[in-house]
Design an enzyme around this catalytic site. Structure first.
Site, short mmCIF file in Angstrom:
data_model
loop_
_atom_site.label_atom_id
_atom_site.label_comp_id
_atom_site.label_asym_id
_atom_site.label_seq_id
_atom_site.Cartn_x
_atom_site.Cartn_y
_atom_site.Cartn_z
N LYS A 109 -8.72 29.44 47.56
CA LYS A 109 -7.45 29.21 46.85
C LYS A 109 -7.73 29.13 45.36
CE LYS A 109 -3.16 28.38 48.20
NZ LYS A 109 -2.66 28.71 49.54
N1 GLU Z 1 -0.54 31.62 49.56
C1 GLU Z 1 -0.27 31.96 50.93
C2 GLU Z 1 -0.78 30.91 51.87
O1 GLU Z 1 -0.89 29.76 51.50
C3 GLU Z 1 -0.74 33.37 51.27
C4 GLU Z 1 -2.20 33.63 51.12
C5 GLU Z 1 -2.57 35.09 51.28
O2 GLU Z 1 -1.71 35.90 51.54
O3 GLU Z 1 -3.77 35.38 51.12
O4 GLU Z 1 -1.01 31.14 53.02
#
Ligand code: GLU
Length: 422
Positions: A109
Site C-alpha cells: 500500500k
Molecule cells: N485500493 C484497493 C483496495 O484496497 C484496490 C487495490 C488494487 O486494486 O490493487 O483493495
C-alpha cells in the site's frame, strides 16, 4: 468522517488480528514473527512546485508487506492523515485480501499525507509524478503494482503510468491498475469494488434465505466504493435509506434515488452531499446508529466502528466496504449481539480482483468485454465467499477469523515451501 480515529493505531489493530488467527491455526511463532514485519518500507519527500511559485514538501510512503505469493499489489491514497503505521496496516490487509481471493500477489500500500482538495489539478499532477518517480526503484509490473485508493482515481493512475513509462523509455501499462480504458485500463474496474461489495451481500443473503429487495441499507462514504455499492444495490431493488460523505448524511426512510444522487455528485462543483436540496440531513453518527436498517456498509476509512459506538449499531449485517473500519474490540461486541460482519479482505476484494484482470490484460495486450470481466469477478467472489462461509460454519468462528485462517495459512505455506533466504 466524524468518528475520530486518533486513538486507533491501524497497524496495532492489524497485528492484533494476525495474532488472534495465529493462535487459532497454531501458526509457528517464527512465521508469526516474520509476518508481523513488512518486507520493505520506503518513505520519500515529495517537493512540489505550487502554482504560486512556492515549493511545498509532502511525505509519501510505500510499504510492501509480503511477496510470498507473487508481486505485491495495492493502492495508494491521498489523505492528510496518511502515516507509516496506517500504510503498514493497509499493506498487511492487502496480503490477506489477495490470498483469500487466490490472486497471485502479495500485499502493498502507499499514500501521501496531503489534502488533495487544497491542490489544483496541475499541482496534483506534479505531486503524483514526483511520487511515482520516487517509487521507481521498487515498483514495476513484476515487482509491485499500485492502484487507486482513497482520493486517487483513473487520472492519477494515467499520470503514474506515464511517469514510469517515461523513466524506463517505453510504455508500461502493467505498472499500475485502475487506469482509464484508453491507456490500458480494464472495463468494469471503476465499478468493481462497489459491485463486489454487493455480490458478497447477495451471497450472504441467499445463505440466510433473504432477498436483497427487502433490505434497507445505510452506506457510510459516497466515494468510489460507497457510490458504486449504492448503485448496484439500488438497481437490484434494495432500499438505500441513508448515505454520507464528509459533509453530511442524507436520510429518507422511503429510500433515496441513487441514480439522481450520483448524477448530482458528478455534476455539482462542490461534489458534496450537503449541497443536495432533497432529503433530511443527519450526522454520520446518526447514520451508523439508524434503527430502521438491516445492512450497514462502512465504505470510507478505517476505525469508524469502535468500542464506543459498536453497542449502538442496530443493523444485523455489516459489510466492510472500507479497509479496517471495525476495531477488534468493536467486532467482539458486534459478534456477541449475533451480528454478521463480512470482513474487508473479502467484502471489498472486487477492486483488486479486477485490478488483477487489468494486469493480465495489459501483459497480454488482449482486452476483454465488460460482461466477461463482471462474470469472472462474480465467479471469484462467490468462490471466495463459499470457502469462507463453509470454514466459518464448520469451525463455528466469525467470517473474519475464517477468511484470515485461509489467507494466513496460504501465505505461511508458501513461506515454508520457499524457505528463508539465504
Ligand atoms: N485500493 C484497493 C483496495 O484496497 C484496490 C487495490 C488494487 O486494486 O490493487 O483493495
Amino acid at each position: 468522517m466524524t468518528t475520530k480515529i486518533k486513538d486507533i493505531n491501524p497497524y496495532e489493530m492489524a497485528v492484533k488480528q494476525l495474532e488472534e488467527v495465529a493462535k487459532f491455526i497454531n501458526l509457528k511463532s517464527s512465521v508469526l514473527e516474520y509476518l508481523k514485519h513488512p518486507k520493505r518500507e520506503l518513505i520519500v519527500s515529495i517537493p512540489v512546485r505550487m502554482d504560486d511559485g512556492s515549493v511545498k514538501v509532502f511525505t509519501g510512503y510505500r510499504v510492501q508487506h509480503n511477496f510470498a505469493l507473487g508481486p505485491t499489489k495495492g493502492g495508494f491514497r491521498y489523505h492528510p492523515n496518511v502515516n507509516l503505521d496506517e500504510v503498514r496496516a493497509l499493506a498487511m490487509w492487502m496480503t490477506w485480501k489477495c490470498a483469500v481471493m487466490d490472486l497471485p500477489y502479495g500485499g502493498a500500500k502507499g499514500g501521501v499525507a496531503v489534502d488533495p482538495n487544497k491542490l489544483s489539478l496541475s499541482e496534483l499532477e506534479r505531486l503524483t509524478r514526483r511520487y511515482a518517480f520516487e517509487l521507481i526503484p521498487i515498483i514495476g509490473p513484476e515487482k509491485d503494482i499500485p492502484a487507486p485508493d482513497v482520493n486517487t482515481n483513473p487520472q492519477t493512475m494515467a499520470w503514474f503510468m506515464d511517469t514510469y513509462s517515461m523513466a524506463v523509455g517505453y510504455t508500461s501499462p502493467g505498472v499500475v491498475t485502475g487506469k482509464p480504458i484508453e491507456v490500458g485500463g480494464s472495463k468494469g474496474r471503476v465499478e468493481a469494488t462497489g459491485k463486489g461489495v454487493i455480490f458478497v451481500l447477495t451471497e450472504l443473503l441467499s445463505k440466510l434465505q433473504k432477498d436483497i429487495k427487502n433490505m434497507r441499507i445505510a452506506i457510510q462514504g459516497f466515494g468510489n466504493v460507497g457510490s458504486n455499492a449504492a448503485l448496484e444495490a439500488y438497481r437490484l431493488g434494495a432500499k438505500i435509506v441513508a448515505v454520507s460523505d464528509v459533509s453530511t448524511a442524507l436520510y429518507d426512510p422511503n429510500g433515496l434515488n441513487i441514480e439522481e444522487l450520483i448524477t448530482f455528485i458528478n455534476t455539482s462543483p462542490g461534489k458534496q452531499l450537503i449541497n443536495y436540496p432533497h432529503y433530511s440531513k443527519i450526522t454520520n453518527k446518526e447514520l451508523m446508529e439508524l434503527d430502521d436498517i438491516d445492512v450497514l456498509i462502512p465504505a470510507a476509512l478505517e476505525g469508524v466502528i469502535t468500542e464506543d459506538n459498536a453497542d449502538y449499531i442496530k443493523a444485523d449485517i455489516i459489510i466492510e466496504g472500507a479497509n479496517g473500519p471495525t476495531t477488534p474490540e468493536a467486532e467482539k461486541i458486534l459478534l456477541s449481539k449475533n451480528k454478521i460482519v463480512v470482513p474487508d479482505i473479502l467484502a471489498n476484494a472486487g477492486g483488486v480482483t479486477v485490478s488483477y484482470f487489468e494486469w493480465v490484460q495489459d501483459l497480454q495486450s488482449f482486452f476483454w468485454e465488460e460482461e466477461e470481466v463482471n462474470k469472472k469477478l462474480k465467479k471469484l467472489i462467490t468462490r471466495a465467499f463459499e470457502k469462507v462461509w463453509t470454514y466459518a460454519n464448520e469451525h463455528n468462528v466469525s467470517l473474519r477469523l475464517a477468511a484470515y485462517a485461509y489467507a494466513v495459512s496460504k501465505v505461511a505455506k508458501a513461506l515454508e515451501l520457499r524457505g528463508i533466504f539465504p
